[in-house]
Design a protein around this motif. Structure first.
Motif, PDB file in Angstrom:
ATOM      1  N   PHE B 121       1.135  -1.275   0.221  1.00 62.85           N
ATOM      2  CA  PHE B 121       0.298   0.280  -0.169  1.00 62.85           C
ATOM      3  C   PHE B 121       1.064   0.974  -0.270  1.00 62.85           C
ATOM      4  N   ASN B 122       0.213   1.974  -0.630  1.00 59.46           N
ATOM      5  CA  ASN B 122       1.364   3.626  -0.217  1.00 59.46           C
ATOM      6  C   ASN B 122       1.336   3.771   0.297  1.00 59.46           C
ATOM      7  N   ASP B 259       2.151   6.062  -7.321  1.00 59.18           N
ATOM      8  CA  ASP B 259       3.085   5.651  -6.674  1.00 59.18           C
ATOM      9  C   ASP B 259       3.640   4.674  -7.953  1.00 59.18           C
ATOM     10  N   THR B 262       3.069   0.798  -5.591  1.00 62.75           N
ATOM     11  CA  THR B 262       2.208   0.304  -5.476  1.00 62.75           C
ATOM     12  C   THR B 262       0.478  -0.190  -6.767  1.00 62.75           C
ATOM     13  N   THR B 263       1.312   0.259  -7.707  1.00 62.99           N
ATOM     14  CA  THR B 263       0.631   0.079  -8.890  1.00 62.99           C
ATOM     15  C   THR B 263       0.967  -0.211 -10.098  1.00 62.99           C
ATOM     16  N   CYS B 277     -10.177   3.921  -8.957  1.00 59.20           N
ATOM     17  CA  CYS B 277      -9.878   5.055  -7.995  1.00 59.20           C
ATOM     18  C   CYS B 277     -11.066   5.759  -7.624  1.00 59.20           C
ATOM     19  N   ASN B 302      -4.590  -0.084  -4.745  1.00 53.14           N
ATOM     20  CA  ASN B 302      -3.299  -0.947  -4.551  1.00 53.14           C
ATOM     21  C   ASN B 302      -3.756  -1.983  -4.292  1.00 53.14           C
ATOM     22  N   THR B 305      -3.711  -4.797  -6.552  1.00 53.46           N
ATOM     23  CA  THR B 305      -3.445  -3.980  -8.281  1.00 53.46           C
ATOM     24  C   THR B 305      -2.328  -5.315  -8.897  1.00 53.46           C
TER      25      THR B 305
END
Lengths: 209, 324
Positions: B121-122, B259, B262-263, B277, B302, B305
């Motif tokens: 995760f971000n 990011d 996380t993507t 999103c 995330n 992903t």
């Protein structure tokens, strides 16, 4: 290996090497569910320990009479009997704790720690060793629940011995704003994960296998 | 007979080399965030500066201690995480809240997974989510100070209100140019769409971010806002635009949904990620109980992903379809 050494191992194994929560990750449902307060966590641990010891003894005593094909239903019947007894005892003598634990008391029936010990230990080993094993695993389970509940209550509420306002001790004074996350289920997962990490580091450091 | 002047070097891969490093990319991101940080200080005064400094220093210190490295700046990712977290906080938060948020962003958001490159995760959004859940009273509701442009000494915590997203009546009190430039109550870095877009264009120009994620994100928010937003601000299209510039969509779309770790990595996957999103953001904004849903939208995507990457693997050039 002499006699007392075997019993000592049976006792300590459940507390440290095969701690049901920190090493085997069994019985996670009550671990995450009732550990918002220390009293609830310890109460749950003690209730589960009582059931575990009693069921271990009875199953070990009956192991020669239980047919192998239907052993799981037989274990469940024995465990459910003791859970019902514990539930009634709690309801009669500790109504506040009974309310706080809620559905998790009847759910002790399907607690994997208890069924796991019945299947893996009590149904194969002599009666007295099963008794010791039940006590050891129960202490390990209670300690783990207490530790997690202590972390969650101090961080998430700023108190010890809550939720009853009469007994609650505020640790950090009135200006402290507790970290509400740890009072919530999501925080239970995070706190458990961090504790598991710390326990793993300690085990590696002291080379406990 | 041909004589080869330069000697051919025979070596094993990789053959393409780049001067870019994690440090240089992170420095570029910091540069891109500078306009937004400057706007935050101009609008919310010295408190904004203090919040950002505390957040960045905490993040870098925790990272250095955890990795047992003397180098405070190191690869720069901790500084980016700290600054991004600070830009998502309200102007009047107490200092200890910033410290806890920044520390949990680095520890729980990043280092427990194995550090940079391994986090699911971000990190900045993990820190923010933990703060929102833990201290909702400081992070949401009528706690947003009105900006005081160029008044650095004013205590920002005196006049507070709700953000423009709380209700259409509140949204109507701000003009559209105010929303775009950022002269509205809100998180430090999210209010000024203008400053964020300048940094975003720089990042796209440098090739650090793919336009598909912010594009898909913002387009989805615009379309859903226009279709279901309720049509205040004159007409449907303006409502769609309002949903883009108000709240955290711009900063999230440009700096957080892009990011690198996380993507998704595939082009189609990135488009799906951006659209997802936007979809979750608008679901939370229009039909959820919270006024803003950007944080949880990106965190949820995330988590999705790996699945997105798995289903959008491009066909190899010259390859054939496997027969089922």
């Amino acid at each position: 290996m002499n006699e007392s050494n075997v019993y000592l191992q049976d006792l300590s194994r459940g507390i440290i090497k095969e701690n049901p929560v920190f090493r085997l990750l069994l019985g996670m449902c009550p671990v995450l569910g009732v550990t918002a307060f220390l009293i609830n966590g310890l109460g749950m641990g003690i209730a589960a320990t009582a059931v575990l010891v009693a069921s271990n003894v009875v199953i070990s005593a009956l192991k020669n009479f239980i047919p192998n094909q239907v052993r799981i239903p037989c274990f469940i019947v024995v465990i459910a009997t003791f859970v019902t007894i514990i539930e009634m005892v709690l309801q009669a003598f500790q109504p506040v704790l009974y309310e706080a634990l809620g559905v998790f008391v009847p759910l002790i029936v399907v607690n994997c720690v208890i069924l796991g010990r019945a299947e893996a230990f009590a149904s194969r080993k002599p009666l007295f060793r099963s008794l010791i094993d039940g006590i050891g695993v129960g202490i390990g389970f209670t300690l783990a629940l207490g530790l997690l509940a202590l972390v969650r209550e101090v961080a998430g509420q700023g108190t010890i011995m809550g939720p009853d306002p009469d007994s609650a001790i505020h640790l950090f004074g009135a200006g402290f704003e507790p970290m509400g996350l740890f009072g919530q289920p999501a925080g239970a997962f995070i706190a458990l994960g961090l504790l598991l990490g710390i326990v793993n580091v300690l085990f590696k450091r002291f080379k406990i296998q | 007979m041909i004589i080869i002047e330069e000697k051919l070097v025979v070596s094993s891969s990789p053959h393409m080399r780049s001067v870019e490093s994690i440090q240089s990319v992170m420095t570029d991101v910091l540069i891109a965030l500078f306009p937004a940080a400057l706007m935050a200080v101009l609008l919310f005064g010295y408190r904004a500066l203090i919040t950002m400094v505390i957040s960045i220093i905490t993040a870098m210190l925790i990272e250095a201690v955890w990795r047992r490295k003397r180098d405070l700046f190191s690869d720069g990712s901790a500084a980016v995480t700290g600054l991004l977290l600070a830009l998502t906080l309200p102007a009047a938060v107490p200092w200890w809240l910033v410290v806890v948020g920044s520390a949990s962003a680095i520890i729980i958001g990043k280092q427990v997974f194995g550090g940079i490159g391994y986090n699911i995760f971000n990190p900045a959004l993990v820190g923010r989510a933990i703060l929102v859940v833990s201290w909702g009273g400081h992070m949401a509701g009528d706690i947003w100070p009105s900006p005081q442009p160029f008044a650095f000494g004013i205590d920002v915590s005196t006049v507070t209100g709700a953000t423009a997203l709380a209700a259409p009546e509140i949204a109507m009190t701000f003009s559209f140019s105010e929303l775009f430039i950022g002269n509205i109550p809100g998180s430090l870095g999210e209010t000024s769409a203008l400053a964020l877009l300048i940094g975003g264009i720089w990042l796209v120009y440098k090739g650090h971010i793919d336009y598909r994620i912010p594009g898909g994100f913002i387009a989805t928010v615009f379309v859903l806002g226009a279709a279901f937003g309720g049509g205040f601000y004159g007409n449907q299209l303006m409502t769609g635009l309002f949903h883009v510039v108000a709240g955290g969509v711009v900063i999230a779309a440009i700096y957080m949904a892009t990011d690198f770790v996380t993507t998704p990595v595939t082009p189609l996957g990135r488009l799906i990620f951006g659209i997802g999103c936007g979809l979750i953001t608008m679901l939370i904004r229009l039909w959820g109980t919270l006024p803003e849903g950007v944080t949880f939208a990106i965190l949820i995507m995330n988590a999705a992903t790996p699945i997105i990457d798995n289903f959008t693997i491009p066909r190899q050039f010259g390859g054939v379809n496997k027969s089922a």
